[in-house]
Scaffold this active site. Sequence first.
Site, short mmCIF file in Angstrom:
data_model
loop_
_atom_site.label_atom_id
_atom_site.label_comp_id
_atom_site.label_asym_id
_atom_site.label_seq_id
_atom_site.Cartn_x
_atom_site.Cartn_y
_atom_site.Cartn_z
CD GLU D 77 -3.10 -1.01 2.06
OE1 GLU D 77 -4.13 -0.51 1.53
OE2 GLU D 77 -3.04 -1.29 3.28
CG HIS D 96 -2.37 2.70 5.65
ND1 HIS D 96 -3.74 2.91 5.78
CD2 HIS D 96 -2.24 1.37 5.45
CE1 HIS D 96 -4.38 1.75 5.67
NE2 HIS D 96 -3.50 0.81 5.45
CG HIS D 98 -4.86 -1.84 9.53
ND1 HIS D 98 -4.32 -3.09 9.28
CD2 HIS D 98 -4.73 -1.15 8.37
CE1 HIS D 98 -3.90 -3.14 8.02
NE2 HIS D 98 -4.12 -1.98 7.46
CG HIS D 167 -8.02 -0.72 4.87
ND1 HIS D 167 -7.61 -0.57 3.58
CD2 HIS D 167 -6.93 -1.10 5.56
CE1 HIS D 167 -6.32 -0.85 3.49
NE2 HIS D 167 -5.88 -1.18 4.68
#
Lengths: 261, 261, 261, 261
Positions: D77, D96, D98, D167
Amino acid sequence: MSNLDTVLKDLVIANRILAKEEVVDAYGHISIRNPDNPKHFFLARSVAPELVERDDIVELGLDGQPVREEKRALYLERFIHAAIYEARPDIQAVVHAHAEDILPFGIAQATPLRPVIHSGSFIGANVPVWDIADKFGDTNLLVTNMAQGRDLAKCLANNNVALMRGHGFASAARSLIEVVRLSVYLPRNARALMRAKMLGGKIKYLSKGEIDARNKGYSPYSTETWRAWEYWANKAGIGHLLTRPDGRPVHTGKHDHKHDH
Amino acid sequence: MSNLDTVLKDLVIANRILAKEEVVDAYGHISIRNPDNPKHFFLARSVAPELVERDDIVELGLDGQPVREEKRALYLERFIHAAIYEARPDIQAVVHAHAEDILPFGIAQATPLRPVIHSGSFIGANVPVWDIADKFGDTNLLVTNMAQGRDLAKCLANNNVALMRGHGFASAARSLIEVVRLSVYLPRNARALMRAKMLGGKIKYLSKGEIDARNKGYSPYSTETWRAWEYWANKAGIGHLLTRPDGRPVHTGKHDHKHDH
Amino acid sequence: MSNLDTVLKDLVIANRILAKEEVVDAYGHISIRNPDNPKHFFLARSVAPELVERDDIVELGLDGQPVREEKRALYLERFIHAAIYEARPDIQAVVHAHAEDILPFGIAQATPLRPVIHSGSFIGANVPVWDIADKFGDTNLLVTNMAQGRDLAKCLANNNVALMRGHGFASAARSLIEVVRLSVYLPRNARALMRAKMLGGKIKYLSKGEIDARNKGYSPYSTETWRAWEYWANKAGIGHLLTRPDGRPVHTGKHDHKHDH
Amino acid sequence: MSNLDTVLKDLVIANRILAKEEVVDAYGHISIRNPDNPKHFFLARSVAPELVERDDIVELGLDGQPVREEKRALYLERFIHAAIYEARPDIQAVVHAHAEDILPFGIAQATPLRPVIHSGSFIGANVPVWDIADKFGDTNLLVTNMAQGRDLAKCLANNNVALMRGHGFASAARSLIEVVRLSVYLPRNARALMRAKMLGGKIKYLSKGEIDARNKGYSPYSTETWRAWEYWANKAGIGHLLTRPDGRPVHTGKHDHKHDH
């Protein structure tokens, strides 16, 4: 035989990961089908997963009984594993655990447990709830014989997970690494769904297409799957038992800088 | 006398388990009736359970007073234990604790605390709520004399647990190992029930028959009960004090491979 | 001077306890009025409470400014302490913290935060909510001058705790040991009340009489209060700084068996 | 070149902080734009953030591809980072992750995630939710190419955070220290808002003016921001890599008394 050696080492690793990730505690267990004999599977004797060593592993048949003489106490609920292996030739690994976060979904069944986060896709589109009382009336809630095991396996059907009302869950997968992954993410998905319900309003579940897209391409050793397995093994302090399928050196944690993968 | 030695070692272990499992913290206590004299019981002096050593244990009578001269401070609420032993000849061990997860059920009494998970069966079918204010009006909420203790024991009646409104709980069992087990699982059952309520819809409680089936056959040393006791003792770092009833060697944790049971 | 030495050691202990009990984290602070000069108070310089040492402590006046030359950065919000000491001659110690569990009660003010558990009695019968925007409009929410501090102190009035909307709380007590105790139990009481609300139905709060009964008899060194202070200090690894008021040896934790109190 | 050395050390620190603060686990990543070349950014190869070392850092272009030959596996990603740097010249660092507490807000979108606590102001007044299915239909939910990355960046627009349905989130800031701070406080703000909702009644959000007041004056090295960075770095065991912008000695934790700032 070297493959069996890896299989048993992986089973020890898997036990320690499930304990460290708090999927299991004093109770709970994980097994793997014997790759050389589908009528047998490997499961530790009755000891907490956190303490499982190679010597604790016993070979059992699909009747839940040890194939050699065995004096040590076995898990009462080994029949969960036996019955699922018996019913599902595709399954190579099984977990039974009481992980707290999934319990409410077996107790208050109005809210089906379905994937809502991407890592929850591995639990599958449908998670049935098995209630031992339906067929067996009042029991101690433990699966202690093949009749009960078979009834659970029948409820599980072709799904990946079945919740066991007031007890825990049973999960099944095509490989050890996948059953560990799905069992670790199952409680996480449950927490996310519970909190989404608490926020209120419409809930967006993963679509069937999304679940399938994530399941496509059978690869227990893809880089991302391996990364979690390696990370969890190191976190559980058992990284030294890791075996990479391609023979490359294993990263044993933050004290080892000689990694190359 | 060797039995008394084991009893006192077990009481130290029990204190440490309850502390490690976060059933108790700075406050809370556990006692055991003297197996040689039912009019006495053993309870630590006023010290955090996590720190209890053999020398801290005091012998008290059913009036809550020490049977020998004792200069050290005692738990203010030792009368909980005294009154329960007085009222219940069947009880051999008592716990008083403030475990957070059960507090809401004493504060918002519209939801009775009942078993919803199999390990919660040990709390029994009925968990009454005792409110000290009913008989004693405004107090500091502590059970600091026999009159209050007896009122609590009366509310407990033949049950295993009584919640104490805005305070905690008192639990009682036929053996030390069982009162520890029920006290550890009580908060877990409370969490499961609370979360089930949050999910909404009909809740499936354990049936009376299921609770009875799980209680049948008095055996504090069954393999499964022993496994949890051993596991918790090791987790609490006190495994070296363990005594197996059958004289077999004790598993002292993951560094000991010489186990055989 | 030896009393001052104890006071400063206790302030270090108090900082470490609040950090260990997660009442504070990188932010948050605790102060004590100078017992020899009520116009001054002691507060650490701008450093995380977990790291506070004796040398970090600065003496400030009731205007929030250091009484000696001080080059090191000070807590921006020291004015909370200064203003409360100024407004409340009875107060000897103040805490400001962001403890997570109390935040909802300042954000959703429909549910007043009131004692529901016995250890929560120390927060007092009434916990006002202060919103800096009421008088100061849009700010960065920090109390960075005496005007803001005085507005907060006015809201606190004669209570023990004021919630600060979207920010945290300020607590005040007659002694250091009591402000630590109330600040540790404040989040615990908040959790119990929130969970009771989630269960639904009528909530039983502590009565005014119960709160008063628990507050009666000013004794920061009663056995029970001391036991928590000692337990928390040992838990925070700072037990070696403990001073018992009666000169008896201090119990420094589970490695010290030579205790006698 | 010495500035680059600091940049890479800070990136290692940032990885460790996010792991210790549980914003990331086996998955999740953080990057920083190359201060000497805005068309490049630095991101670790595919390894858990907790294990990132200097040698793991790779230089990538705004197409998400490494600028030099690179044999090791990269994060699937990385296109999240590339697309945000491409769309937002003002952004110097991207995360990024979760983090569990934010997931419900992407799943049950009826409750927008907005600042309710002062430390939550850094997430900005508006937190859009991006659903990959809107433009791409059924996928495996991962951002694995520039088209998906650009669609996410478009949703993010000029905001600081975008939730990624089912996500996690992507956050962006003007400096590494600020993106770490906002990413650590994002889950905390989410928890406070969820609990406020559970309490019920009107919720007081931070006003636009309050958010702006807290954001005014770009200073990643203000005393308060530095204090959290230093505290978190020490907590993560990586304090020895800290570099103060003013050259003053670094406080490496509770064993170092030679601090002076």
